[in-house]
Write a protein that holds these residues in place. Structure first.
Motif: not given
Length: 331
Positions: A104-116
């Motif tokens: 879940v933490a990795i997925a959140a980080r990936e989503i945050a990177g794509l949003i950035w």
């Protein structure tokens, strides 16, 4: 009074050929109106036919099957461990919970990177359009979003204070963006140039003294990906694995689109200047070329990671980046 049909020669002197919007000759006996050229008419593009996404369906079904298989395997593993001893079963459940938390933490980080990435791309396009149109409200919105992006950066606190103090004294929209570029992005641009120059120097030295071509390829790929990640972090991004892959694709696409600029950007001059070194040592020449290409990728990464386009500040030049790099001596 109706006029009877009459035959006439189109090449005769008293025949005037006019196009839509043109005036005929005053002494013309016959006026022939010509249609517009077909090349001037807009040709409608054929609409793309929507097809059923069979590939997405396939990969989605495969992912579902793998998920079910992993779930059944974990369920069987936990049952077997509970059958042996209770503490083994609870230990397995705890490890599975930690693994799920990490996913879940990795997925959140990936989503945050794509949003950035999407946010930076949208901000750069809005700033470019606001600068071209000199749109003051849109420029104010972009500057406000830029201030929010760097609100938690202590190193940019002087730039934020300078922008807040002077932004109300500027009327034109483009000038507001230029002011924010000078106050907030100038130190980041200088740091980005140093990062690209250091990466190019490392690649030049390692590939010049490396005994194997495979080591050269691996080091260049690792150094390039690390450079792109550091540039993204410098400008405020934290891309994960998927974000880094997408960012790398954007950088390579930008590099392919602007590849012709390299000739005027100092790449040809650098290659000619190091031609003698390449003749003296083949490995030395390969190191220099690899360093130049790494610097070119770094310049493209700056364009992609930068939240504002280059307005008044000059885009980094290869000649400037490679100026501090001395040609390594081949061993």
């Amino acid at each position: 009074m109706t006029r009877r049909p009459t035959a006439f020669d189109l090449k005769a002197d008293d025949v005037s050929h006019v196009r839509p919007g043109e005036a005929p000759l005053p002494d013309a006996a016959v006026i022939v109106e010509e249609a517009a050229e077909t090349e001037d008419l807009p040709v409608p593009l054929p609409s793309a036919r929507r097809r059923f996404p069979w590939s997405r369906l396939f990969f989605g079904a495969v992912a579902g099957i793998l998920s079910l298989a992993i779930g059944l395997w974990l369920d069987q593993l936990v049952r077997e461990l509970f059958a042996r001893d209770d503490w083994l079963g609870w230990l397995a459940i705890g490890l599975i919970a930690l693994a799920v938390l990490a996913v879940v933490a990795i997925a959140a980080r990936e989503i945050a990177g794509l949003i950035w990435l999407r946010r930076i791309d949208r901000m750069r396009k809005r700033a470019d359009l606001a600068a071209v149109r000199d749109d003051r409200p849109e420029a104010e919105a972009v500057v406000g979003e830029l201030m929010t992006l760097y609100a938690d950066r202590p190193d940019l606190a002087p730039g934020r204070r300078a922008t807040e103090a002077r932004v109300h004294d500027v009327i034109d929209g483009r000038d507001r963006l230029v002011l924010a570029e000078a106050d907030l992005l100038a130190p980041l641009d200088a740091a980005a140039r140093r990062l690209v120059s250091d990466a190019a120097a490392r690649v030049s030295v390692v590939t010049a003294v490396s005994p194997r071509a495979a080591i050269d390829v691996i080091f260049v790929v690792v150094a390039t990906l690390g450079l792109i990640r550091r540039l993204a972090a410098l400008y405020g991004g934290r891309p994960g694995f998927i974000g880094l892959a997408r960012l790398t694709r954007l950088v390579l696409t930008h590099l392919a689109v602007t590849g012709s600029i390299a000739i005027g950007d100092g790449l040809a001059q650098q290659l000619i200047g190091h031609g003698l070194a390449a003749k003296l040592s083949a490995r030395l020449g390969e190191g220099v070329i690899n360093g130049l290409l790494t610097a070119r990728v770094g310049v493209a990464a700056i364009d992609v990671c930068r939240p504002l386009p280059f307005l008044e500040r000059r885009r980094p030049q290869l000649s400037e980046i490679m100026a501090g790099i001395r040609a390594p001596r081949a061993k």
